[in-house]
Design an enzyme around this catalytic site. Structure first.
Site, PDB file in Angstrom:
ATOM      1  N   THR A  32       0.832  -1.206   0.000  1.00  0.00           N
ATOM      2  CA  THR A  32       0.000   0.000   0.000  1.00  0.00           C
ATOM      3  C   THR A  32       0.866   1.255   0.000  1.00  0.00           C
ATOM      4  O   THR A  32       0.637   2.192  -0.781  1.00  0.00           O
ATOM      5  CB  THR A  32      -0.929   0.015   1.228  1.00  0.00           C
ATOM      6  N   ASP A  69      -2.755  -5.308  -2.569  1.00  0.00           N
ATOM      7  CA  ASP A  69      -2.734  -5.239  -1.108  1.00  0.00           C
ATOM      8  C   ASP A  69      -3.987  -5.842  -0.471  1.00  0.00           C
ATOM      9  O   ASP A  69      -3.910  -6.559   0.532  1.00  0.00           O
ATOM     10  CB  ASP A  69      -2.497  -3.805  -0.612  1.00  0.00           C
ATOM     11  N   GLY A  70      -5.153  -5.586  -1.080  1.00  0.00           N
ATOM     12  CA  GLY A  70      -6.386  -6.155  -0.545  1.00  0.00           C
ATOM     13  C   GLY A  70      -6.424  -7.669  -0.666  1.00  0.00           C
ATOM     14  O   GLY A  70      -6.843  -8.371   0.266  1.00  0.00           O
ATOM     15  N   SER A  81      -6.653  -6.369   8.415  1.00  0.00           N
ATOM     16  CA  SER A  81      -6.693  -5.674   9.706  1.00  0.00           C
ATOM     17  C   SER A  81      -7.442  -4.361   9.564  1.00  0.00           C
ATOM     18  O   SER A  81      -7.572  -3.810   8.469  1.00  0.00           O
ATOM     19  CB  SER A  81      -5.272  -5.402  10.198  1.00  0.00           C
ATOM     20  N   ASP A  92      -5.935   5.915  -0.804  1.00  0.00           N
ATOM     21  CA  ASP A  92      -6.748   6.061  -2.020  1.00  0.00           C
ATOM     22  C   ASP A  92      -7.154   7.518  -2.222  1.00  0.00           C
ATOM     23  O   ASP A  92      -7.118   8.044  -3.329  1.00  0.00           O
ATOM     24  CB  ASP A  92      -8.003   5.190  -1.932  1.00  0.00           C
TER      25      ASP A  92
END
Length: 199
Positions: A32, A69-70, A81, A92
């Protein structure tokens, strides 16, 4: 809308790569951060100089982190988390704003009135997720609207890149379209919340 239809197919495609990244010790939050810093730095370096096509190409590479990342968080042993979700949502907003800010700086330096439209697009782009977050703080699901983040990002990046290739009027068309769709989405989400309160 578009993100919900494409997400399952994209997730299946990138899951093996995401799993490999986890095995070699890369964390979702690290992905991220790298993606966010890369997009922001690229947007604020290339776009104010008018390097729209090259800048978009570089940004697109860093933006891939948003896909990984997701997926990494979902398949990791620790799972997604709360901090990771918050970090992803915050970055974002920063990356989307940096893209439009870079374009607006270029237009302002050229004394182009289109800069006002880009700034309006930036504002609606911030309002759309804010309304959702505020609604969810009241326990209201508010993810609808004609143009969610994926749609807005595709329109913005396509218009910017095509302008960089010399396509006439495409930047103006793209930014006006974004401003219009963003305003409609803001109104739609406000109506969703109003209906929920009345109900």
């Amino acid at each position: 809308m578009l993100s919900r239809s494409l997400k399952p197919a994209v997730t299946r495609l990138i899951t093996p790569v995401a799993a490999f990244a986890l095995r070699i010790g890369i964390t979702p939050n690290a992905v991220t951060w790298v993606g966010a810093v890369g997009v922001i730095a690229s947007a604020l370096f290339f776009y104010p100089r008018g390097d729209f096509f090259l800048g978009t190409a570089v940004i697109a590479i860093f933006a891939l982190s948003d896909l990984f990342d997701g997926t990494m968080a979902r398949i990791s042993k620790a799972g997604a988390s709360a901090w990771g979700s918050f970090l992803d949502s915050t970055t974002d907003r920063l990356t989307d704003s940096a893209i439009l800010l870079g374009v607006s700086i270029f237009l302002i330096n050229k004394s182009d009135a289109l800069s006002f439209v880009v700034i309006a697009t930036l504002v609606t782009g911030m309002l759309v997720p804010y309304i959702r977050a505020k609604a969810e703080s009241f326990g209201i699901e508010c993810s609808g609207g004609i143009a969610e983040r994926t749609e807005r990002l595709i329109i913005a990046m396509s218009a910017i890149a095509l302008d960089g290739l010399g396509v006439p009027y495409v930047l103006a068309i793209g930014m006006w379209l974004l401003a219009f769709l963003g305003a409609i989405t803001v109104v739609q989400r406000m109506l969703i919340v109003r209906k929920a309160f009345k109900g």
